[in-house]
Design an enzyme around this catalytic site. Sequence first.
Site, short mmCIF file in Angstrom:
data_model
loop_
_atom_site.label_atom_id
_atom_site.label_comp_id
_atom_site.label_asym_id
_atom_site.label_seq_id
_atom_site.Cartn_x
_atom_site.Cartn_y
_atom_site.Cartn_z
N THR A 1 0.87 -0.91 0.06
CA THR A 1 0.03 0.04 0.11
C THR A 1 0.80 1.21 -0.09
O THR A 1 0.37 2.31 -0.16
CB THR A 1 -0.97 -0.08 1.35
OG1 THR A 1 -0.23 -0.31 2.33
CG2 THR A 1 -2.08 -0.93 1.07
N GLY A 2 2.14 1.01 0.48
CA GLY A 2 2.91 2.38 0.50
C GLY A 2 3.30 2.93 -0.98
O GLY A 2 3.08 2.50 -1.85
N CYS B 1 18.25 4.27 -2.50
CA CYS B 1 17.60 4.72 -3.55
C CYS B 1 18.68 5.75 -3.97
O CYS B 1 18.77 6.25 -5.38
CB CYS B 1 16.38 5.54 -3.47
SG CYS B 1 16.17 6.26 -1.64
N GLN C 1 17.47 14.83 -2.71
CA GLN C 1 16.51 13.92 -2.95
C GLN C 1 15.02 14.14 -2.77
O GLN C 1 14.77 15.13 -2.03
CB GLN C 1 16.88 12.98 -1.58
CG GLN C 1 18.13 12.51 -1.83
CD GLN C 1 18.57 11.28 -0.87
OE1 GLN C 1 19.63 11.13 -0.40
NE2 GLN C 1 17.56 10.34 -0.31
N GLU D 1 20.78 8.51 6.04
CA GLU D 1 21.02 8.35 4.76
C GLU D 1 22.48 8.29 4.20
O GLU D 1 22.89 7.80 3.47
CB GLU D 1 20.35 9.40 3.84
CG GLU D 1 19.82 9.24 2.52
CD GLU D 1 18.76 8.17 2.24
OE1 GLU D 1 18.41 7.63 3.38
OE2 GLU D 1 18.37 7.98 1.15
N HIS E 1 16.16 11.36 -7.55
CA HIS E 1 17.04 12.00 -6.87
C HIS E 1 18.29 12.52 -7.59
O HIS E 1 18.85 11.86 -8.67
CB HIS E 1 17.68 10.99 -5.85
CG HIS E 1 16.85 10.36 -4.78
ND1 HIS E 1 15.50 11.06 -4.50
CD2 HIS E 1 16.89 9.20 -4.00
CE1 HIS E 1 15.06 10.26 -3.40
NE2 HIS E 1 15.69 9.31 -3.09
N ASN F 1 13.91 7.41 -7.98
CA ASN F 1 13.86 6.75 -6.70
C ASN F 1 13.04 5.39 -6.40
O ASN F 1 13.38 4.71 -5.78
CB ASN F 1 13.86 7.84 -5.42
CG ASN F 1 12.64 8.59 -5.42
OD1 ASN F 1 12.46 9.45 -6.49
ND2 ASN F 1 11.71 8.44 -4.61
#
Length: 373
Positions: A18-19, A173, A200, A226, A266, A351
């Site tokens: 669902t994301g 990513c 990003q 990150e 990105h 990404n």
Amino acid sequence: MKNKKLKKKIPVGILGATGMVGQKFVELLINHPWFEIAALMASEKSVGKKYREAVTMWQGSEPIPSHVADMEVRACKPDINPVRGPRFKRDRNQRFLTSNGVNCKIVFSALDPIAAQEFEEDFAHAGYNVVSNARIHRMDDNVPLLVPEINPDHLELIKTQSYKGCIVTNPNCSTIGLVIALKPLLDNFGIEKVNVVTLQALSGAGYPGVASLDIVDNVIPFISGEEDKVENEPQKIFGSYAGSKIEYNDIAISAQCNRVGVRHGHLECVNLKLKQRVREKDIIHAWRTFSSEPQELNLPLAPQHPVYYFDNDYLPQPKYQRDFDKGMAVSIGRLQNKHVFDYKFVVLSHNLVRGAAGGAILNAELMVEKGYV
Ligand code: NAP
């Protein structure tokens, strides 16, 4: 195994369907020639709902096809058969079923890291081939951190895993755009050190992501965790497979990561020092001629060219180049040689596609093609 011999599609599941990344998986798998979506899984708040109801805001450019929109979202729970892995039965209508409906050989994981920690190994132990975007297992000694154009041989690590299935991961990513840009330079000229500043996109933060009041008229100079990932993952990806383990590469990398108000894509500003003196045109030639195993094998989601170099000073830009070559290519521009480091350039990658769902699907295609699935 040669892909042309596939007689019927391989059933696949999506964890975290669902994301932001999960939706991109759905979009990319709907018409995939080898894979078909057999199970959609997410958190308790989504379980039992139809997929169309569980998705807060569908991000795809086309409507969700009804056979997927009407699928019931299931819990992240594998079918456990301690001896033989997932067990397939038929119901009265001769449809394949398992006890909780997770009928698939491959599960793509787009889970939030905490959920990934909880569920990915359960699936691998139960016999599923887990292809994950989450950071949790990326740096495990026996888990490939795979970019098919760079380290397809690292898939051999699967043989050292004790799961009935396996876990294969793809990189962060931002790492992925960087390593694809660096690979042709590493092979041809050697790289001593790299400094990278990332810009990003918002979709990298998941849904609903960063509050609008925090990002409109603003740049946020911090993305938790990150910089470590961008500084450390490339050494594993560029490492050599030395019979059951990876010997890490020793490129020194410094990264600074920023969140900017772009939807997808990105951008990264890279400075690097090479191990030898090289002409600008040789670097561009190395990028433009770069091709690898996914291209040779003609894998369905492989970009025709992994790298595009633009002579135009205004390119690449997220809005215009992020979807190049199915969103799977990396776009590069602004190569310059006159500054503190040897060279500097700008690199762009999508990404959610190359950096997440598309990259994971390409990993699975390679696994199928090479007989790991
Ligand atoms: P997201 O939009 O927040 O989606 C997270 C997904 O995980 C949702 O489907 C959510 O289901 C599910 N989930 C959360 N907690 C759960 C739980 N306790 N049990 C089961 N499911 C749970 O995040 P995203 O941006 O798609 O990122 C997903 C993963 O990919 C993360 O690990 C992220 O670091 C990684 N990644 C993201 C990107 C990117 O560009 N976004 C790129 C590379 C890698 P519900 O909807 O039911 O809550």
